[in-house]
Scaffold this motif. Structure first.
Motif, PDB file in Angstrom:
ATOM      1  N   ALA A 147      -5.648  37.762  40.038  1.00  0.00           N
ATOM      2  CA  ALA A 147      -4.794  38.837  39.503  1.00  0.00           C
ATOM      3  C   ALA A 147      -3.791  38.324  38.474  1.00  0.00           C
ATOM      4  CB  ALA A 147      -4.060  39.527  40.645  1.00  0.00           C
ATOM      5  N   ASP A 148      -3.134  37.190  38.779  1.00  0.00           N
ATOM      6  CA  ASP A 148      -2.044  36.764  37.888  1.00  0.00           C
ATOM      7  C   ASP A 148      -2.072  35.283  37.508  1.00  0.00           C
ATOM      8  OD1 ASP A 148      -1.321  35.522  40.229  1.00  0.00           O
ATOM      9  OD2 ASP A 148       0.520  36.665  40.544  1.00  0.00           O
ATOM     10  N   GLY A 149      -3.131  34.548  37.937  1.00  0.00           N
ATOM     11  CA  GLY A 149      -3.216  33.125  37.583  1.00  0.00           C
ATOM     12  C   GLY A 149      -2.309  32.230  38.402  1.00  0.00           C
ATOM     13  N   GLY A 150      -1.612  32.813  39.375  1.00  0.00           N
ATOM     14  CA  GLY A 150      -0.741  32.021  40.255  1.00  0.00           C
ATOM     15  C   GLY A 150      -1.541  31.333  41.350  1.00  0.00           C
ATOM     16  N   CYS A 151      -0.833  30.803  42.328  1.00  0.00           N
ATOM     17  CA  CYS A 151      -1.481  30.119  43.452  1.00  0.00           C
ATOM     18  C   CYS A 151      -1.690  31.093  44.597  1.00  0.00           C
ATOM     19  CB  CYS A 151      -0.598  28.968  43.916  1.00  0.00           C
ATOM     20  SG  CYS A 151      -1.102  28.289  45.511  1.00  0.00           S
ATOM     21  N   LEU A 152      -2.879  31.041  45.173  1.00  0.00           N
ATOM     22  CA  LEU A 152      -3.177  31.829  46.368  1.00  0.00           C
ATOM     23  C   LEU A 152      -3.539  30.831  47.467  1.00  0.00           C
ATOM     24  CD1 LEU A 152      -3.258  34.885  46.867  1.00  0.00           C
ATOM     25  CD2 LEU A 152      -5.685  34.849  46.347  1.00  0.00           C
ATOM     26  N   LEU A 153      -2.641  30.656  48.432  1.00  0.00           N
ATOM     27  CA  LEU A 153      -2.854  29.723  49.544  1.00  0.00           C
ATOM     28  C   LEU A 153      -3.219  30.518  50.783  1.00  0.00           C
ATOM     29  CD1 LEU A 153      -2.450  26.658  50.516  1.00  0.00           C
ATOM     30  CD2 LEU A 153      -0.253  27.476  51.393  1.00  0.00           C
ATOM     31  N   GLU A 154      -4.326  30.118  51.415  1.00  0.00           N
ATOM     32  CA  GLU A 154      -4.756  30.844  52.618  1.00  0.00           C
ATOM     33  C   GLU A 154      -5.082  29.887  53.746  1.00  0.00           C
ATOM     34  OE1 GLU A 154      -7.319  34.397  51.977  1.00  0.00           O
ATOM     35  OE2 GLU A 154      -7.528  33.601  49.939  1.00  0.00           O
ATOM     36  N   LYS A 155      -4.895  30.367  54.974  1.00  0.00           N
ATOM     37  CA  LYS A 155      -5.276  29.598  56.156  1.00  0.00           C
ATOM     38  C   LYS A 155      -6.775  29.804  56.379  1.00  0.00           C
ATOM     39  CE  LYS A 155      -3.021  27.792  59.991  1.00  0.00           C
ATOM     40  NZ  LYS A 155      -2.245  27.720  61.138  1.00  0.00           N
ATOM     41  N   TYR A 156      -7.513  28.723  56.465  1.00  0.00           N
ATOM     42  CA  TYR A 156      -8.975  28.800  56.500  1.00  0.00           C
ATOM     43  C   TYR A 156      -9.479  29.595  57.710  1.00  0.00           C
ATOM     44  CZ  TYR A 156     -13.798  27.303  55.784  1.00  0.00           C
ATOM     45  OH  TYR A 156     -15.144  27.296  55.540  1.00  0.00           O
ATOM     46  N   SER A 157      -8.894  29.332  58.875  1.00  0.00           N
ATOM     47  CA  SER A 157      -9.439  29.918  60.111  1.00  0.00           C
ATOM     48  C   SER A 157      -9.186  31.423  60.237  1.00  0.00           C
ATOM     49  CB  SER A 157      -8.866  29.199  61.328  1.00  0.00           C
ATOM     50  OG  SER A 157      -7.465  29.400  61.373  1.00  0.00           O
ATOM     51  N   GLU A 158      -8.347  31.973  59.352  1.00  0.00           N
ATOM     52  CA  GLU A 158      -8.121  33.416  59.419  1.00  0.00           C
ATOM     53  C   GLU A 158      -9.327  34.221  58.934  1.00  0.00           C
ATOM     54  OE1 GLU A 158      -4.330  34.227  57.579  1.00  0.00           O
ATOM     55  OE2 GLU A 158      -3.248  33.232  59.208  1.00  0.00           O
ATOM     56  N   LYS A 159     -10.198  33.542  58.164  1.00  0.00           N
ATOM     57  CA  LYS A 159     -11.390  34.232  57.661  1.00  0.00           C
ATOM     58  C   LYS A 159     -12.701  33.544  58.028  1.00  0.00           C
ATOM     59  CE  LYS A 159      -9.337  36.258  53.480  1.00  0.00           C
ATOM     60  NZ  LYS A 159      -9.364  36.222  52.009  1.00  0.00           N
ATOM     61  N   TYR A 160     -12.650  32.231  58.271  1.00  0.00           N
ATOM     62  CA  TYR A 160     -13.893  31.449  58.421  1.00  0.00           C
ATOM     63  C   TYR A 160     -13.840  30.621  59.703  1.00  0.00           C
ATOM     64  CZ  TYR A 160     -13.722  32.680  53.479  1.00  0.00           C
ATOM     65  OH  TYR A 160     -13.603  33.372  52.299  1.00  0.00           O
ATOM     66  N   HIS A 161     -15.032  30.315  60.236  1.00  0.00           N
ATOM     67  CA  HIS A 161     -15.074  29.664  61.546  1.00  0.00           C
ATOM     68  C   HIS A 161     -15.906  28.383  61.565  1.00  0.00           C
ATOM     69  CE1 HIS A 161     -12.985  33.172  62.946  1.00  0.00           C
ATOM     70  NE2 HIS A 161     -13.912  33.918  62.366  1.00  0.00           N
ATOM     71  N   ASP A 162     -16.247  27.876  60.377  1.00  0.00           N
ATOM     72  CA  ASP A 162     -17.020  26.631  60.319  1.00  0.00           C
ATOM     73  C   ASP A 162     -16.077  25.452  60.065  1.00  0.00           C
ATOM     74  OD1 ASP A 162     -16.579  27.765  57.659  1.00  0.00           O
ATOM     75  OD2 ASP A 162     -17.624  25.987  56.971  1.00  0.00           O
ATOM     76  N   PHE A 163     -16.677  24.256  59.963  1.00  0.00           N
ATOM     77  CA  PHE A 163     -15.899  23.035  59.715  1.00  0.00           C
ATOM     78  C   PHE A 163     -16.468  22.300  58.505  1.00  0.00           C
ATOM     79  CE2 PHE A 163     -14.931  24.286  63.955  1.00  0.00           C
ATOM     80  CZ  PHE A 163     -13.605  23.912  64.148  1.00  0.00           C
ATOM     81  N   GLY A 164     -16.777  23.075  57.473  1.00  0.00           N
ATOM     82  CA  GLY A 164     -17.410  22.514  56.282  1.00  0.00           C
ATOM     83  C   GLY A 164     -16.415  21.983  55.280  1.00  0.00           C
TER      84      GLY A 164
END
Length: 326
Positions: A147-164
């Motif tokens: 949207a704005d070229g800024g940083c988007l930091l997310e916690k991995y386990s909130e959406k994904y369940h693997d260990f890749g």
């Protein structure tokens, strides 16, 4: 010296190497002296590891002690000049290969595009599951906000369940136990080197041809830092120099507090290592690849480190180059 681990077909080659492991007391003296040349106020000591489940760390384990290892997986040549999308990895398998099932793993790598669907900076903070402990993925990933070229930091386990993870990773692994660690406090940068480079070069100068590997965590408690995030799309035209890579990357100035996950080796014993690699995350939505603080007069670092006993080199690129490693 290194010994090749014999793996079944379709598994990646791995070499094990024993690091030189100085005592914590010796490392305190060496690091204190070296850091004094780059920071106005330096205090290095041996302490009990603080409880890393607490803020600002919020790790899934209390410490970084016990059977310390560094694993380097893949490498920059799988990202540049052009991406090799076959290079995807599973940290569960890596934990087994480093003879540490149930490992606590932290470090810096490329996001698992095979799961995410795009390229990202990856901050692994992972308790691998074992008979005694459930698996916990506390990792973060940072992408460029479309949207704005800024940083988007997310916690991995909130959406994904693997260990890749993918392409490249520099990992510090341990049993995640409490214990004695090296605490480093450094304030007001007077030299040109960043915090990690200063420590790494100090070790290289002192230990020479005896490679020392270290990892752990540090917090930039005050000030700001220059960071980068890779674009979500891999480059379709070959990137063949640091200059071309820097035009492709997006750079940011991020504010403290930043929790950093450094992995560094004083000297490459012949495995085409990335000698230092540090990613960071925060609780205010910023994170990425750490380059340097941008506020030398006010910056404050607080870190906890341990030397690694072993190096495990996975899937070393056969064709290599030296750009894109800053």
């Amino acid at each position: 010296m290194g010994i090749v681990l014999h793996l079944k077909k379709k598994e990646m080659a791995c070499v094990e190497y024993s690091f030189h492991v100085p005592s914590l007391e010796e490392l305190v003296v060496v690091l204190q002296k070296g850091l004094k040349g780059n920071f106005a106020d330096v205090q290095v000591s041996v302490v009990d590891c603080p409880d890393l489940t607490k803020e600002p760390f919020t790790f899934p384990v209390k410490g970084i002690c016990g059977k310390t290892r560094i694993a380097e997986v893949g490498g920059v040549p799988y990202l540049l000049p052009l991406v090799n999308k076959e290079k995807v990895y599973d940290l569960n398998k890596i934990a087994k290969e480093i003879k540490l099932p149930g490992a606590f793993i932290l470090g810096a790598g490329a996001g698992p595009f095979q799961t995410l669907g795009f390229n990202a900076e990856f901050m692994p903070v992972i308790q691998i599951g074992s008979e005694h402990k459930p698996a916990m993925n506390g990792s973060y990933f940072a992408r460029i906000n479309p949207a704005d070229g800024g940083c988007l930091l997310e916690k991995y386990s909130e959406k994904y369940h693997d260990f890749g993870c993918a392409l490249l990773a520099n990992l510090f692994a341990s049993e995640g136990q409490p214990g004695k660690v090296i605490e480093v406090k450094a304030k007001r940068r007077t030299g040109k080197l960043n915090f990690v480079t200063c420590m790494r070069q100090t070790l290289e100068k002192h230990y020479g041809d005896k490679p020392v590997g270290m990892g752990g965590t540090f917090v930039i408690e005050k000030g700001k830092a220059k960071t980068h995030i890779m674009p979500a799309e891999f480059s379709s035209c070959p990137l063949n120099s640091d200059e071309e890579v820097n035009k492709w990357l997006h750079f940011y100035e991020m504010r403290a507090p930043l929790v950093c996950l450094p992995v560094f080796v004083s000297k490459d014993p012949g495995f085409d290592l990335r000698l230092e690699h540090t990613h960071c995350f925060s609780h205010h939505g910023e994170g990425g690849h750490y380059h340097q603080d941008t506020t030398p007069d006010t910056v404050e670092y607080l870190g906890y480190f341990l030397p690694a006993e072993f190096l495990y080199r996975f899937d070393q690129p056969k064709e290599t180059h030296l750009f894109g490693r800053d």
